[in-house]
Design an enzyme around this catalytic site. Structure first.
Site, PDB file in Angstrom:
ATOM      1  N   ASP A  70       0.874  -1.160   0.000  1.00  0.00           N
ATOM      2  CA  ASP A  70       0.000   0.000   0.000  1.00  0.00           C
ATOM      3  C   ASP A  70       0.910   1.207   0.000  1.00  0.00           C
ATOM      4  OD1 ASP A  70      -2.593   1.068  -0.102  1.00  0.00           O
ATOM      5  OD2 ASP A  70      -2.439   1.684   1.983  1.00  0.00           O
ATOM      6  N   SER A  71       0.576   2.176  -0.827  1.00  0.00           N
ATOM      7  CA  SER A  71       1.477   3.313  -0.938  1.00  0.00           C
ATOM      8  C   SER A  71       0.699   4.592  -1.158  1.00  0.00           C
ATOM      9  CB  SER A  71       2.454   3.080  -2.098  1.00  0.00           C
ATOM     10  OG  SER A  71       1.752   2.925  -3.293  1.00  0.00           O
ATOM     11  N   LYS A 176      13.974   5.451 -11.417  1.00  0.00           N
ATOM     12  CA  LYS A 176      12.973   5.635 -10.362  1.00  0.00           C
ATOM     13  C   LYS A 176      12.929   4.406  -9.452  1.00  0.00           C
ATOM     14  CE  LYS A 176       8.163   6.222  -9.252  1.00  0.00           C
ATOM     15  NZ  LYS A 176       6.780   6.069  -9.687  1.00  0.00           N
ATOM     16  N   ARG A 182       8.826   2.190  -3.251  1.00  0.00           N
ATOM     17  CA  ARG A 182       8.468   0.777  -3.458  1.00  0.00           C
ATOM     18  C   ARG A 182       9.723  -0.078  -3.653  1.00  0.00           C
ATOM     19  NH1 ARG A 182       3.874   1.474  -5.358  1.00  0.00           N
ATOM     20  NH2 ARG A 182       4.677   2.525  -7.181  1.00  0.00           N
TER      21      ARG A 182
HETATM   22  P1  IMP Z   1      -1.146   1.852  -4.538  1.00  0.00           P
HETATM   23  O1  IMP Z   1      -1.287   1.578  -3.086  1.00  0.00           O
HETATM   24  O2  IMP Z   1       0.158   1.362  -5.096  1.00  0.00           O
HETATM   25  O3  IMP Z   1      -2.307   1.431  -5.354  1.00  0.00           O
HETATM   26  O4  IMP Z   1      -1.010   3.444  -4.690  1.00  0.00           O
HETATM   27  C1  IMP Z   1      -1.993   4.308  -4.189  1.00  0.00           C
HETATM   28  C2  IMP Z   1      -1.876   5.659  -4.822  1.00  0.00           C
HETATM   29  O5  IMP Z   1      -0.732   6.349  -4.315  1.00  0.00           O
HETATM   30  C3  IMP Z   1      -1.697   5.663  -6.328  1.00  0.00           C
HETATM   31  O6  IMP Z   1      -2.941   5.543  -6.974  1.00  0.00           O
HETATM   32  C4  IMP Z   1      -1.063   7.030  -6.544  1.00  0.00           C
HETATM   33  O7  IMP Z   1      -2.028   8.044  -6.448  1.00  0.00           O
HETATM   34  C5  IMP Z   1      -0.166   7.161  -5.334  1.00  0.00           C
HETATM   35  N1  IMP Z   1       1.190   6.651  -5.604  1.00  0.00           N
HETATM   36  C6  IMP Z   1       1.779   5.568  -5.020  1.00  0.00           C
HETATM   37  N2  IMP Z   1       3.022   5.377  -5.513  1.00  0.00           N
HETATM   38  C7  IMP Z   1       3.213   6.351  -6.428  1.00  0.00           C
HETATM   39  C8  IMP Z   1       4.304   6.659  -7.284  1.00  0.00           C
HETATM   40  O8  IMP Z   1       5.350   5.987  -7.337  1.00  0.00           O
HETATM   41  N3  IMP Z   1       4.131   7.730  -8.084  1.00  0.00           N
HETATM   42  C9  IMP Z   1       3.008   8.482  -8.092  1.00  0.00           C
HETATM   43  N4  IMP Z   1       1.956   8.230  -7.331  1.00  0.00           N
HETATM   44  C10 IMP Z   1       2.051   7.162  -6.484  1.00  0.00           C
END
Ligand code: IMP
Length: 200
Positions: A70-71, A176, A182
């Site tokens: 999760d990010s 990147k 990540r």
């Molecule tokens: P997820 O948890 O990987 O689905 O990321 C959740 C949201 O965080 C994404 O939809 C983006 O809005 C933002 N996000 C996470 N990682 C990145 C990145 O490396 N670049 C840009 N936005 C990110």
């Protein structure tokens, strides 16, 4: 070869993680490849809660070691918003050029020293039997003054990394990955898995 599920529908993430894990005797497969099609509700209030929830639910269905991440983006001036709500911020279907322009507008008079921000990634691995391992990676930057760069996704065009003099959307994908939140969390997870699972 040990199969590990990465609980994502994003093929790019599977490729990235297989590249990082290439010196281990594991094959990382997507949920689709594992024949699992469920949507885990991300209703946690922290990256860690959401990552653990996804990993645990898919591990329980599959019976296989499962990783999930999760990010999101934390902007200090906005009290760490959008944070865990990064994907849903201003509406899930709102295009990122609109979200990014809006953020630049909100921040237009904010001085450099108050524009600090970071991308955060938490990875959780759920091992059958119940053990959970988590790792966290971050990359520090500042919110830029304009949308810049064509690579990456999401908030990359407004995330400026001072050491590199460019946004993460201006970086080549390998560059990147080598410095990203990540990438860092994945490499830490690989070290943890080596300890936990022995010589795979
Ligand atoms: P997820 O948890 O990987 O689905 O990321 C959740 C949201 O965080 C994404 O939809 C983006 O809005 C933002 N996000 C996470 N990682 C990145 C990145 O490396 N670049 C840009 N936005 C990110």
């Amino acid at each position: 070869m040990t199969k590990i599920i990465f609980a994502t529908k994003n093929k790019g993430k599977i490729k990235e993680i297989n590249a990082i894990m290439s010196d281990m005797n594991v094959e990382v497969i997507s949920m689709e490849e594992a024949g699992i099609n469920v949507d885990v509700v991300e209703d946690g209030t922290t990256f860690q809660e959401n990552a653990i929830k996804k990993a645990r639910e898919i591990m329980e269905i599959s019976g296989l070691i499962t990783m999930a991440d999760d990010s999101g983006l934390e902007i200090d001036y906005l009290d760490k918003a959008p944070g865990v709500y990064s994907a849903r911020y201003m509406g899930e279907d709102t295009p990122y050029n609109i979200k990014n322009s809006k953020i630049l507008d909100i921040m237009k008079d904010v001085p450099e020293e108050k524009r600090t921000a970071r991308f955060v990634s938490v990875i959780a691995t759920a091992i059958p039997g119940g053990k959970i391992i988590t790792t966290k990676g971050t990359i520090e930057g500042i919110i830029g003054h304009e949308i810049k760069g064509e690579n990456g996704f999401g908030y990359d065009p407004i995330f400026f990394v001072p050491e590199y003099g460019m946004t993460t959307a201006e970086m080549a994908p390998e560059q990147k990955n080598s410095i990203s939140h990540r990438g860092k969390a994945l490499r830490l997870m690989k070290d943890e898995l080596k300890k936990e699972l022995g010589d795979l």
